[in-house]
Design a protein around this motif. Structure first.
Motif: not given
Lengths: 530, 348
Positions: B209, B212-215, B218, B221
């Motif tokens: 989570f 892939h689902r939070t700033r 991101r 990455y």
């Protein structure tokens, strides 16, 4: 000279008497700058004039020592890129600063993803990315594609989309066109105009005069970290702009006549080096060039015009990807510096500190470096040979202090340059390429180096002389190759009537200036005129 | 105003979507390839084991695989965060040793066991925080900073005790290793699960989570892709990198709790080389050591590949256990080469 522009409504960015110092250098000295909504404003100046420093002050990368930055009328202390972005200032850099491990959509939305109850809502995020891309005419891009599948030009537009997602009111474009072809530049300009019409304030930096005149409404000129003035582009002719950039009045440029008498060049003999269509993608367009014995050929052009790039190709410091080089009529391969050296070509780089001297070695070791490299490491120079070289050149070039065991870093710039010159002379070159040999050194040393260059030519060496100081090029050269935008635009045979002003006009207008027909020839008709 | 039509016929522009086909899909998702390869190897190992030795695909084996490797999965998740940013954390194995020895000693000294469990996790967080601060504010290479933390933690563990410290059987911490029968199979073939396994599963889900689902994820990455670009894009690079090491340290603390609960004792030499196992699991699972590409679920598969390999070697009986590391090294090498191939394909 044009009068300063009368104040327009309210600037979105106002920088007042900004000063920034680095150890030993005053990078910006009381510079003013204003940027209005809905305009494209170009920052002009030669390399080292302080353009990037000013941009970095505005984006919060550098702290200002003195002065004030107002954004939207409010005084701001910008502490970093994120902070500048909060103030509505986004920057797109020359090398696109995106993450190519992520997709197009992720890059556009990074830090601005649409969030729902279960974290980032990717469907909505990608939809927002498509919206942002569509506004710049990139609606056909699939946001789920990796960024790396795009050309650099399109990546740059993606970076601009990203700036718009961040709701920027100020967009800084730092040398955005340097790696784009003409078509791509057109596309970029269309986007810039579109944003300008939407009221975005755009700060544009480019070395390409044509592009600056095509896109910008207003310009601010800097020189040596100092503010030179703010002008409306349509009111500032190119020659006046160049004069402002390099710091000479057009009139005074014109008065400087060539001091070098027209000489007999023995052009009947075979050229030492002949280049046919020599070029390298992204650095210099295919160029024809001939260099003869005993001749000084000046390369003139603004910084970034391709003069250094051409010189590097001649020596093999960079590998040409097209064209041929003939050395004494024989086709040769000069793709590495070692090969260049083997053909008795020597190249003294403009970057004295990084590509010239070896700081911690002594004067002696620096002097013999190139000779040793040419001999190969298997055949070391004897101590006697070394001493002979060192004694000869320290005296001939008047290096002070004449102490061969002193580390070279303790010498002044001018004397370091003399040692470098000696290093190449010791290899007995037939072609010597000097890139900015007189930059940043005092007047006395400068004159000595100029004398050396003239003496070398008299001894039959072919010399390529590159300098930002046009007067110096005019004074020393027998022939002047004029470069602009990575292209050779003219070749001028030096003689009476050739002045720095003529060269400035040539660069500005890229055509044959009136009253200079006798001294002028384009590469195509040169054979005929001789 | 001029329109931007010229971009449509640009040769270097994106190719139209209509080409389709699996080859094209794979080209766009080359980053998934190493993870798929890991999954494939895992499945191949199961099939081979089932054919060669039998009794691999059965409830008890699967249960044991999960129970015995829960701590490795948790460590690998932590390292995935760090490696995605392009960093490394060598301290996790030693942190486990210090955290578990300290935990057992404090429990035996009569401290509240639940408080001790929290403390064990926080010890991990603290080491991670120190690494992060060293890396971010003192500009120390991640390799060196976490190496220093590794020596420090190992040394502290040895100062506490150099002999195995046993945890009382009735201690609540051991409750985390209680086996619950989910399916009561024939004879001993039961599907069992422990709270430790559940913790590992929760850690994995939270990590997925976060990434892939939070700033925050991101940004992790993005930093791995290009730290400089991330800074220039205005992303919170400094805090994110700090958090990444805190997460890795914290998960080392969690792994210490899970492992100590299962073993019931702690020793200063516990966890030697586990950081390398965790790195191997992460790399085998498809995370690029340079950062910017990879998946937590891949690291889980990587950890299970290593675990299953041990099972197969034990079952075979003919293979000397010493060869385990050689086989691990071989698999790792294959995956690193695969990644290089993928990376060079991408650059084209």
């Amino acid at each position: 000279m044009t009068a300063p522009v009368p104040p327009a409504p309210v600037p979105i960015v106002e920088m007042k008497s900004i000063s920034i110092s680095f150890p030993g250098v005053k990078a910006l000295d009381g510079v003013d700058f204003r940027l209005f909504p809905g305009e494209v404003h170009t920052l002009m100046g030669e390399n080292g004039a302080g353009k990037s420093t000013l941009i970095k002050a505005l984006t919060g990368v550098y702290r200002i020592d003195d002065g004030e930055i107002l954004v939207g009328g409010q005084s701001r202390r910008l502490t970093g890129t994120a902070d500048a972005q909060d103030a509505g200032i986004s920057t797109v850099y020359q090398e696109v600063n995106l993450c190519d491990n992520l997709t197009i959509g992720e890059n556009v939305m990074l830090g601005h993803e649409t969030r729902g109850r279960f974290g980032i809502n990717w469907t909505a995020t990608h939809r927002a990315a498509v919206d942002a891309l569509e506004k710049l005419g990139l609606g056909h891009l699939n946001p789920r594609q990796p960024l790396s599948t795009l050309s650099l030009a399109v990546q740059q537009l993606v970076a601009i989309s990203r700036a718009m997602v961040a709701k920027s009111t100020v967009l800084i474009l730092d040398e955005p066109t340097s790696s784009l072809d003409a078509n791509e530049v057109e596309g970029l300009f269309a986007v810039i105009r579109r944003l300008r019409d939407q009221g975005v304030a755009i700060l544009f930096v480019s070395h390409f005069l044509d592009q600056v005149y095509a896109i910008s409404d207003r310009m601010t000129v800097l020189r040596n970290g100092q503010y030179q003035g703010e002008y409306l582009t349509r009111e500032l002719p190119r020659a006046a702009l160049i004069a402002t950039m390099i710091g000479k009045e057009v009139a005074s440029l014109a008065s400087l006549d060539s001091e070098r008498a027209e000489r007999d060049h023995l052009h009947t003999d075979e050229p030492i080096l002949r280049a046919e269509g020599l070029g390298r993608k992204g650095s210099i367009d295919p160029t024809d060039l001939e260099l003869h014995r005993g001749e000084v050929v000046g390369f003139a052009g603004l910084l970034g015009s391709g003069r250094t790039e051409l010189a590097r190709l001649l020596y093999g410091a960079d590998k040409a990807d097209e064209g041929q080089v003939y050395f004494r009529g024989k086709k040769v391969d000069i793709s590495t510096p070692t090969r260049g050296l083997a053909h008795k070509i020597a190249f003294s780089s403009e970057n004295r500190r990084d590509e010239g001297i070896v700081r911690d070695l002594s004067v002696r070791e620096n002097l013999v470096l190139a000779v040793q490299a040419k001999r190969g490491w298997a055949r070391p120079l004897s101590k006697r040979d070394k001493d002979a070289i060192v004694t000869k050149y320290l005296a001939e070039l008047n290096v002070r202090p004449a102490d061969p065991d002193r580390p070279i870093r303790n010498l002044s710039g001018g004397n370091q340059q003399k040692v470098l010159l000696g290093r190449w002379l010791a290899t007995k070159p037939e072609l010597l390429i000097l890139d900015e040999p007189t930059r940043g050194i005092d007047v006395g040393a400068k004159a000595e180096i100029q004398e050396q260059v003239a003496a070398l030519a008299d001894d039959g060496v072919a010399v390529v002389f590159i300098s930002s100081e046009l007067e110096e090029v005019v004074r020393l050269s027998d022939r002047i190759v004029v470069l602009k935008d990575h292209r050779k635009i003219a070749e001028i045979i030096n003689g009476p009537g050739v002045t720095a002003d003529l060269i400035v006009n040539t660069i500005a207008e890229e055509g044959v200036p009136a009253g200079a027909d006798a001294a002028w020839s384009t590469p195509a008709d040169r054979e005929v005129s001789e | 105003m001029s329109t931007v039509t010229s971009f449509d016929n640009r040769p270097t522009s994106v190719e139209p979507k209509r080409e389709g086909g699996p080859a094209r899909w794979l080209k766009a998702h080359l980053g998934l390839l190493p993870t798929f390869a890991a999954l494939l190897i895992f499945l191949a190992m199961i099939v081979y084991g089932e054919i060669a030795y039998g009794r691999i695909l059965q409830a008890s084996t699967v249960s044991n695989l999960l129970i015995n490797n829960a701590h490795l999965v948790i460590l690998a998740v932590g390292l995935t965060f760090v490696i995605l940013t392009g960093g490394i954390d060598l301290s996790v194995g030693a942190v486990i040793a210090f955290s578990s020895v300290a935990g057992v000693l404090l429990t035996n000294a009569g401290w509240n066991p639940w408080f001790v469990i929290v403390l064990m996790v926080l010890i991990g967080s603290l080491f991670g925080l120190i690494s992060g601060v060293l890396i971010q504010f003192f500009d120390v290479q991640p390799f060196i900073a976490t190496l220093a933390m590794m020596f420090l933690a190992r040394g502290l563990a040895s100062m506490l005790s150099t002999t195995p410290e046993r945890l009382a059987d009735e201690s609540p911490m051991r409750g985390l290793a209680t086996q619950f029968k989910l399916v009561d199979g024939p004879r001993v073939n039961d599907l069992v699960i422990t709270p430790g396994v559940i913790i590992a599963v929760v850690v994995v889900l939270v990590a997925v989570f976060l990434l892939h689902r939070t700033r925050f994820g991101r940004t992790v990455y993005a930093i791995g892709g290009s730290e400089q670009s991330s800074t220039l894009m205005g992303l919170p690079v400094v805090s994110t990198k700090l958090w990444v090491y805190v997460i890795s340290g914290t998960l080392a603390g969690v792994a210490a709790v899970v492992y100590t609960a299962r073993l019931g004792s702690a020793q200063n030499i516990t966890g030697i080389g586990w950081e390398l196992d965790a790195i191997a699991a992460t790399v085998i699972g498809g995370t690029l050591l340079m950062g910017g590409a990879g998946f937590v679920l891949g690291s889980v598969v990587g950890a299970l590949v290593l675990g299953l390999m041990n099972v197969l070697i034990t079952r075979d009986g003919g293979i000397r256990p010493e060869t385990t590391t050689i086989i691990t090294g071989g698999i790792l090498l294959v995956f690193v080469l695969l990644q290089r191939a993928v990376a060079s394909r991408r650059r084209e």
